[in-house]
Design a protein around this motif. Sequence first.
Motif, PDB file in Angstrom:
ATOM      1  N   GLU A  82       8.606  19.112  13.623  1.00 20.66           N
ATOM      2  CA  GLU A  82       9.252  20.108  12.845  1.00 20.66           C
ATOM      3  C   GLU A  82       9.950  19.700  11.640  1.00 20.66           C
ATOM      4  O   GLU A  82      10.445  18.600  11.531  1.00 20.66           O
ATOM      5  CB  GLU A  82       9.945  21.037  13.926  1.00 20.66           C
ATOM      6  N   ASN A  83       9.927  20.491  10.541  1.00 19.47           N
ATOM      7  CA  ASN A  83      10.927  20.141   9.384  1.00 19.47           C
ATOM      8  C   ASN A  83      10.468  19.073   8.782  1.00 19.47           C
ATOM      9  O   ASN A  83      11.368  18.252   8.321  1.00 19.47           O
ATOM     10  CB  ASN A  83      12.394  20.203   9.691  1.00 19.47           C
ATOM     11  N   THR A  84       9.180  18.595   8.745  1.00 16.54           N
ATOM     12  CA  THR A  84       8.694  17.501   7.844  1.00 16.54           C
ATOM     13  C   THR A  84       7.476  17.771   6.905  1.00 16.54           C
ATOM     14  O   THR A  84       6.797  18.633   7.244  1.00 16.54           O
ATOM     15  CB  THR A  84       8.157  16.272   8.994  1.00 16.54           C
ATOM     16  N   GLU A  85       7.285  17.080   6.094  1.00 14.21           N
ATOM     17  CA  GLU A  85       6.154  17.026   5.279  1.00 14.21           C
ATOM     18  C   GLU A  85       5.387  15.942   5.460  1.00 14.21           C
ATOM     19  O   GLU A  85       5.644  14.791   5.305  1.00 14.21           O
ATOM     20  CB  GLU A  85       6.471  17.266   3.872  1.00 14.21           C
ATOM     21  N   THR A  86       3.975  16.116   5.531  1.00 13.84           N
ATOM     22  CA  THR A  86       2.904  14.857   6.114  1.00 13.84           C
ATOM     23  C   THR A  86       1.999  14.748   4.861  1.00 13.84           C
ATOM     24  O   THR A  86       1.447  15.819   4.559  1.00 13.84           O
ATOM     25  CB  THR A  86       2.240  15.197   7.578  1.00 13.84           C
ATOM     26  N   LEU A 128      -3.162   5.643   5.174  1.00 13.32           N
ATOM     27  CA  LEU A 128      -2.033   5.547   5.191  1.00 13.32           C
ATOM     28  C   LEU A 128      -1.172   6.967   5.059  1.00 13.32           C
ATOM     29  O   LEU A 128      -1.611   7.741   4.489  1.00 13.32           O
ATOM     30  CB  LEU A 128      -1.406   4.706   3.935  1.00 13.32           C
ATOM     31  N   ILE A 129      -0.317   7.123   6.151  1.00 11.53           N
ATOM     32  CA  ILE A 129       0.385   8.294   6.025  1.00 11.53           C
ATOM     33  C   ILE A 129       1.715   8.285   5.966  1.00 11.53           C
ATOM     34  O   ILE A 129       2.437   7.128   6.268  1.00 11.53           O
ATOM     35  CB  ILE A 129       0.364   8.963   7.680  1.00 11.53           C
ATOM     36  N   ILE A 130       2.164   9.198   5.114  1.00 13.69           N
ATOM     37  CA  ILE A 130       3.566   9.290   4.794  1.00 13.69           C
ATOM     38  C   ILE A 130       4.300  10.678   5.395  1.00 13.69           C
ATOM     39  O   ILE A 130       4.010  11.592   4.946  1.00 13.69           O
ATOM     40  CB  ILE A 130       3.973   9.266   3.319  1.00 13.69           C
ATOM     41  N   VAL A 131       5.509  10.376   6.090  1.00 13.27           N
ATOM     42  CA  VAL A 131       5.951  11.608   6.857  1.00 13.27           C
ATOM     43  C   VAL A 131       7.419  11.806   6.121  1.00 13.27           C
ATOM     44  O   VAL A 131       8.310  10.697   6.417  1.00 13.27           O
ATOM     45  CB  VAL A 131       6.222  11.610   8.387  1.00 13.27           C
ATOM     46  N   SER A 164       0.636  -1.447   0.084  1.00 15.27           N
ATOM     47  CA  SER A 164       0.020   0.127   0.144  1.00 15.27           C
ATOM     48  C   SER A 164       0.790   1.280   0.044  1.00 15.27           C
ATOM     49  O   SER A 164       0.407   2.152  -0.814  1.00 15.27           O
ATOM     50  CB  SER A 164      -0.951   0.107   1.259  1.00 15.27           C
ATOM     51  N   PHE A 165       2.257   1.271   0.780  1.00 13.29           N
ATOM     52  CA  PHE A 165       2.577   2.544   0.794  1.00 13.29           C
ATOM     53  C   PHE A 165       3.561   2.973  -0.482  1.00 13.29           C
ATOM     54  O   PHE A 165       3.829   3.832  -0.652  1.00 13.29           O
ATOM     55  CB  PHE A 165       3.638   2.543   1.825  1.00 13.29           C
ATOM     56  N   CYS A 166       3.789   1.911  -1.266  1.00  8.87           N
ATOM     57  CA  CYS A 166       4.534   1.956  -2.540  1.00  8.87           C
ATOM     58  C   CYS A 166       3.258   2.633  -3.698  1.00  8.87           C
ATOM     59  O   CYS A 166       3.548   3.343  -4.183  1.00  8.87           O
ATOM     60  CB  CYS A 166       5.026   0.664  -3.343  1.00  8.87           C
ATOM     61  N   ALA A 167       2.305   2.091  -3.616  1.00  5.04           N
ATOM     62  CA  ALA A 167       0.991   2.431  -4.436  1.00  5.04           C
ATOM     63  C   ALA A 167       0.645   4.170  -4.176  1.00  5.04           C
ATOM     64  O   ALA A 167       0.282   4.776  -4.773  1.00  5.04           O
ATOM     65  CB  ALA A 167      -0.243   1.674  -4.277  1.00  5.04           C
ATOM     66  N   ALA A 168       0.647   4.363  -2.554  1.00 11.06           N
ATOM     67  CA  ALA A 168       0.304   5.658  -2.075  1.00 11.06           C
ATOM     68  C   ALA A 168       1.369   6.682  -2.653  1.00 11.06           C
ATOM     69  O   ALA A 168       0.890   7.693  -3.023  1.00 11.06           O
ATOM     70  CB  ALA A 168       0.105   5.523  -0.687  1.00 11.06           C
ATOM     71  N   ALA A 169       2.446   6.354  -2.364  1.00  8.67           N
ATOM     72  CA  ALA A 169       3.593   7.214  -2.988  1.00  8.67           C
ATOM     73  C   ALA A 169       3.587   7.393  -4.385  1.00  8.67           C
ATOM     74  O   ALA A 169       3.603   8.668  -4.816  1.00  8.67           O
ATOM     75  CB  ALA A 169       5.091   6.704  -2.508  1.00  8.67           C
ATOM     76  N   ALA A 170       3.097   6.453  -5.231  1.00 14.12           N
ATOM     77  CA  ALA A 170       2.860   6.684  -6.654  1.00 14.12           C
ATOM     78  C   ALA A 170       1.738   7.615  -6.928  1.00 14.12           C
ATOM     79  O   ALA A 170       1.797   8.380  -7.837  1.00 14.12           O
ATOM     80  CB  ALA A 170       2.858   5.405  -7.236  1.00 14.12           C
ATOM     81  N   ARG A 171       0.774   7.188  -6.146  1.00  8.85           N
ATOM     82  CA  ARG A 171      -0.678   8.037  -6.477  1.00  8.85           C
ATOM     83  C   ARG A 171      -0.483   9.508  -5.935  1.00  8.85           C
ATOM     84  O   ARG A 171      -0.867  10.476  -6.527  1.00  8.85           O
ATOM     85  CB  ARG A 171      -1.758   7.514  -5.314  1.00  8.85           C
ATOM     86  N   MET A 172       0.485   9.611  -4.960  1.00  7.92           N
ATOM     87  CA  MET A 172       0.899  11.332  -4.518  1.00  7.92           C
ATOM     88  C   MET A 172       1.943  11.748  -5.312  1.00  7.92           C
ATOM     89  O   MET A 172       2.488  13.054  -5.187  1.00  7.92           O
ATOM     90  CB  MET A 172       1.204  11.105  -3.024  1.00  7.92           C
ATOM     91  N   ASN A 173       2.472  11.076  -6.198  1.00  8.94           N
ATOM     92  CA  ASN A 173       3.629  11.579  -7.187  1.00  8.94           C
ATOM     93  C   ASN A 173       4.958  11.945  -6.420  1.00  8.94           C
ATOM     94  O   ASN A 173       5.607  12.984  -7.005  1.00  8.94           O
ATOM     95  CB  ASN A 173       2.982  12.597  -7.974  1.00  8.94           C
ATOM     96  N   ILE A 174       5.352  11.005  -5.495  1.00  8.47           N
ATOM     97  CA  ILE A 174       6.462  11.411  -4.649  1.00  8.47           C
ATOM     98  C   ILE A 174       7.492  10.161  -4.497  1.00  8.47           C
ATOM     99  O   ILE A 174       6.732   9.094  -4.773  1.00  8.47           O
ATOM    100  CB  ILE A 174       6.206  11.860  -3.409  1.00  8.47           C
ATOM    101  N   GLY A 175       8.515  10.475  -4.159  1.00  9.95           N
ATOM    102  CA  GLY A 175       9.444   9.078  -4.043  1.00  9.95           C
ATOM    103  C   GLY A 175       9.325   8.976  -2.440  1.00  9.95           C
ATOM    104  O   GLY A 175       9.149  10.023  -1.739  1.00  9.95           O
ATOM    105  N   LEU A 176       9.540   7.766  -1.927  1.00  4.28           N
ATOM    106  CA  LEU A 176       9.574   7.373  -0.816  1.00  4.28           C
ATOM    107  C   LEU A 176      10.920   7.832  -0.004  1.00  4.28           C
ATOM    108  O   LEU A 176      11.037   8.507   1.041  1.00  4.28           O
ATOM    109  CB  LEU A 176       9.213   6.136  -0.330  1.00  4.28           C
TER     110      LEU A 176
END
Length: 229
Positions: free
Chosen positions: A189-193, A222-225, A131-143
């Motif tokens: 601090e200093n993070t992107e969520t 699913l949350i990516i920080v 799920s986290f790989c699919a989520a990163a792709a959907r958000m158009n970001i690298g993990l």
Amino acid sequence: MQGILYGVGIGPGDPELLTLKAARIIREADVIAVPGTKKEETVAWQITVQAVPEITEKECLEIHMPMTKEKTALKESHDAAAKQVAAVLKTEKNVAFLTLGDPSVYSTYLYVHKRILAMGYRAEMVSGIPSFCAAAARMNIGLVEKAEPLHVIPASYQIEDALKLPGTKVLMKAGKKMQEVKKQLLQMENTETLMIENCGMPGEKLYRGAEEIPETAGYYSLIIVKEKE
């Protein structure tokens, strides 16, 4: 001769993300197993039937897997599930157990897998897109990039120390603790969520920033920080 149990990862929600191997194993299996008491109501069935409609013609093993942390109840349900599967394997039928994402990552299937092996039957896992790989792709970001570490964290447990780890954090299964998780994320601090709810499924929603995360977000969130550059 005995049947073989296959734990088939079907990906996070988009039926197009089923692998060719997963689809083949499902088509070739004699019996389909789903984690639920009514196959049509299980998310795994709802996803798979869109990619492999032939499963409607197959025998289905409906397995009750309660959502609880109570150890005794979990053990009893997992033991019962293994006995259900073993009874089918004994008849020389192969079973494809559908599981969301990848069977090696926080999957309910794993509890059955280990028990079936211990009982002397064959069991194999068919990898699915996590799920986290699919989520990163959907958000158009690298993990992760370069030497960045990646931490996959079950957010329904204590996560305060885990959030202090360097690199990218993936928070899974926050569930009823979403309010507490959000509170901790707002203090970082200093993070992107970023968060995605129902990735690849109907009702998919994307949130950028901890302040946007709804405290009532559903189970498939699913949350990516990520650390800011």
